[in-house]
Write an enzyme that holds these catalytic residues in place. Structure first.
Site, mmCIF file in Angstrom:
data_model
loop_
_atom_site.group_PDB
_atom_site.id
_atom_site.type_symbol
_atom_site.label_atom_id
_atom_site.label_comp_id
_atom_site.label_asym_id
_atom_site.label_seq_id
_atom_site.Cartn_x
_atom_site.Cartn_y
_atom_site.Cartn_z
ATOM 1 C CD GLU A 105 -3.107 1.130 0.625
ATOM 2 O OE1 GLU A 105 -2.473 1.689 -0.590
ATOM 3 O OE2 GLU A 105 -3.750 0.796 0.519
ATOM 4 C CG ASP A 106 -0.758 4.888 -1.409
ATOM 5 O OD1 ASP A 106 -1.822 4.569 -0.892
ATOM 6 O OD2 ASP A 106 -1.202 5.611 -2.268
ATOM 7 C CG ASP A 109 -5.100 8.048 5.685
ATOM 8 O OD1 ASP A 109 -6.141 6.968 5.707
ATOM 9 O OD2 ASP A 109 -5.316 8.826 4.260
ATOM 10 C CG PHE A 158 -3.180 15.800 0.855
ATOM 11 C CD1 PHE A 158 -4.617 14.752 1.029
ATOM 12 C CD2 PHE A 158 -2.784 16.102 -0.031
ATOM 13 C CE1 PHE A 158 -4.665 14.212 -0.369
ATOM 14 C CE2 PHE A 158 -3.438 15.769 -2.105
ATOM 15 C CZ PHE A 158 -3.781 14.202 -1.141
ATOM 16 N NE ARG A 171 -2.329 8.189 -9.487
ATOM 17 C CZ ARG A 171 -3.059 7.686 -8.510
ATOM 18 N NH1 ARG A 171 -2.016 7.216 -7.061
ATOM 19 N NH2 ARG A 171 -3.930 7.739 -8.150
#
Length: 183
Positions: A105-106, A109, A158, A171
């Site tokens: 997973e990136d 959170d 963010f 990206r």
């Protein structure tokens, strides 16, 4: 046409450089390989779309036989905060039954997406499931999920770059940065 600023030099503060990311991924690859018996074949599942750059670099750093799979999951849409509603947008192409699965997973959170994915995978009867995330943001966690391998801890901000996006943009940045634009 989107009103999102695309001037990353102005809107993004570098958090983790390309050099730092590359070094950490090499370490993660070694940690992952060491956690399995030699020769154990892994089914490495990349969570689309954000993990794709991390996934590609990570699988090259894992010295174990492996098979690649992808799953599309959505909980953000074009927002900067998770909606909390998780849906599979693209499923695996092969069974994971009896396989040793590594989910890549990136960012984790709230934990809601990973919780959903782990429950979903449990119904598919894998031999084992471990989780590797590039970024862990524990300050925003709503549910606890097991994370076996972590690249970096993420501040309550963010972030974009290195696969992470804002409404499909950023990206391709070679680093991870805090986005200060019109988000």
């Amino acid at each position: 046409m989107s009103s999102i600023s695309t001037d990353w030099r102005k809107d993004t503060e570098v958090l983790y450089s390309k050099v730092k990311i590359t070094a950490r991924i090499e370490e993660l690859g070694q940690e992952i390989a060491a956690s399995y018996e030699p020769g154990t074949e892994l089914c490495v599942v990349g969570v689309l779309k954000g993990s794709v750059l991390f996934f590609a670099d990570l699988i090259r750093a894992i010295e174990q036989p492996l098979h690649c799979e992808f799953i599309g999951i959505s909980s953000y849409g074009d927002a900067t905060k998770s909606s909390g509603v998780v849906k599979i947008t693209s499923d695996l192409t092969h069974s994971i039954e009896g396989r040793h699965v590594l989910i890549v997973e990136d960012i984790i959170d709230t934990g809601l997406t990973m919780q959903y994915l782990l429950k979903n995978f449990e119904t598919r009867s894998p031999a084992s499931v471990k989780v590797c995330t590039l970024l862990d943001k524990p300050v925003t966690r709503k549910v606890e999920v097991p994370i076996h391998f972590t690249g970096f801890e993420c501040p309550d901000a963010f972030v974009v770059g290195y696969g992470l996006d804002y409404a499909g943009k950023f990206r391709n940045l070679p680093f991870i940065g805090v986005y200060h634009g019109d988000a």
